[in-house]
Design an enzyme around this catalytic site. Structure first.
Site, PDB file in Angstrom:
ATOM      1  N   ASP A  21      20.358  37.758 -35.259  1.00 15.34           N
ATOM      2  CA  ASP A  21      19.301  37.586 -34.242  1.00 15.34           C
ATOM      3  C   ASP A  21      18.104  37.930 -33.695  1.00 15.34           C
ATOM      4  OD1 ASP A  21      18.430  35.086 -31.534  1.00 15.34           O
ATOM      5  OD2 ASP A  21      18.969  36.888 -30.566  1.00 15.34           O
ATOM      6  N   ASP A  23      15.420  37.421 -30.607  1.00 18.95           N
ATOM      7  CA  ASP A  23      14.829  38.098 -29.933  1.00 18.95           C
ATOM      8  C   ASP A  23      16.072  38.722 -28.912  1.00 18.95           C
ATOM      9  OD1 ASP A  23      12.058  36.949 -30.259  1.00 18.95           O
ATOM     10  OD2 ASP A  23      13.221  34.828 -28.635  1.00 18.95           O
TER      11      ASP A  23
HETATM   12 MG    MG Z   1      18.201  36.062 -29.001  1.00 25.16          MG
END
Ligand code: MG
Length: 184
Positions: A21, A23
């Protein structure tokens, strides 16, 4: 409540694809909320948005990705960021774009990203490892694995990211507290 999510290292076979991922996994902010693209590099060499705010990855990220790549691991991104050009720009400006052979960045349920990754790579879910800070994503992807192929899709929170090295390469990065490190 803490909950162990890893099997013992001896149960683990080398992942064919490591998926990250963005963020709060590779960098400590939310692109859609905390930044306003386009991004650029300031005179001081910092990555900044249009308002001049400085953004960085987590400090260990470049070294981590470099180490994984140089040890032959295939890396991918699965992100739900809405500002897609902004996300790509950050990967470029942070100097980490080249580490990812596959990038699935768009707002959708995260299982969509993983179906795309499986389609493009030909790698089954049970050979993927997944790192994400968001429990919702983790739940969705884990379910996908369980229902589709008894997947061993794993996850961790961002502040444990250095432990990834211990996990995927235990022979090189011995860690006696791996189980502990991956509790969330
Ligand atoms: Mg995230």
């Amino acid at each position: 409540m803490q909950r162990p999510v890893l099997h013992h290292v001896e149960d683990w076979k080398k992942p064919a694809l490591i998926v990250f991922d963005l963020d709060f996994t590779l960098w400590p902010f939310r692109v859609d909320k905390s930044a306003k693209s386009p991004f650029s590099v300031s005179k001081k060499g910092n990555v900044i948005d249009v308002r001049g705010r400085v953004f960085k990855t987590f400090p260990e990220v470049s070294q981590l990705l470099m180490t994984l790549t140089s040890n032959g691991y295939n890396l991918a991104v699965a992100s739900r960021i809405k500002d897609i050009p902004g996300a790509y720009q950050l990967l470029q400006l942070f100097g980490i774009m080249q580490y990812f052979q596959y990038k699935e960045i768009y707002p959708s349920v995260k299982t969509v990203h993983f179906y795309q990754l499986r389609r493009k790579t030909g790698i089954e879910f049970d050979r993927m490892i997944f790192f994400d800070d968001d429990r919702r994503n983790v739940r969705d992807v884990s379910r996908l694995g369980v229902t589709r192929s008894q997947a061993h899709i794993k996850h961790c929170s961002h502040h444990k990211i250095v432990s990834i090295l211990s996990y995927v390469m235990p022979e090189k990065f011995a860690c006696t507290k791996i189980q502990k490190a991956y509790e969330i």
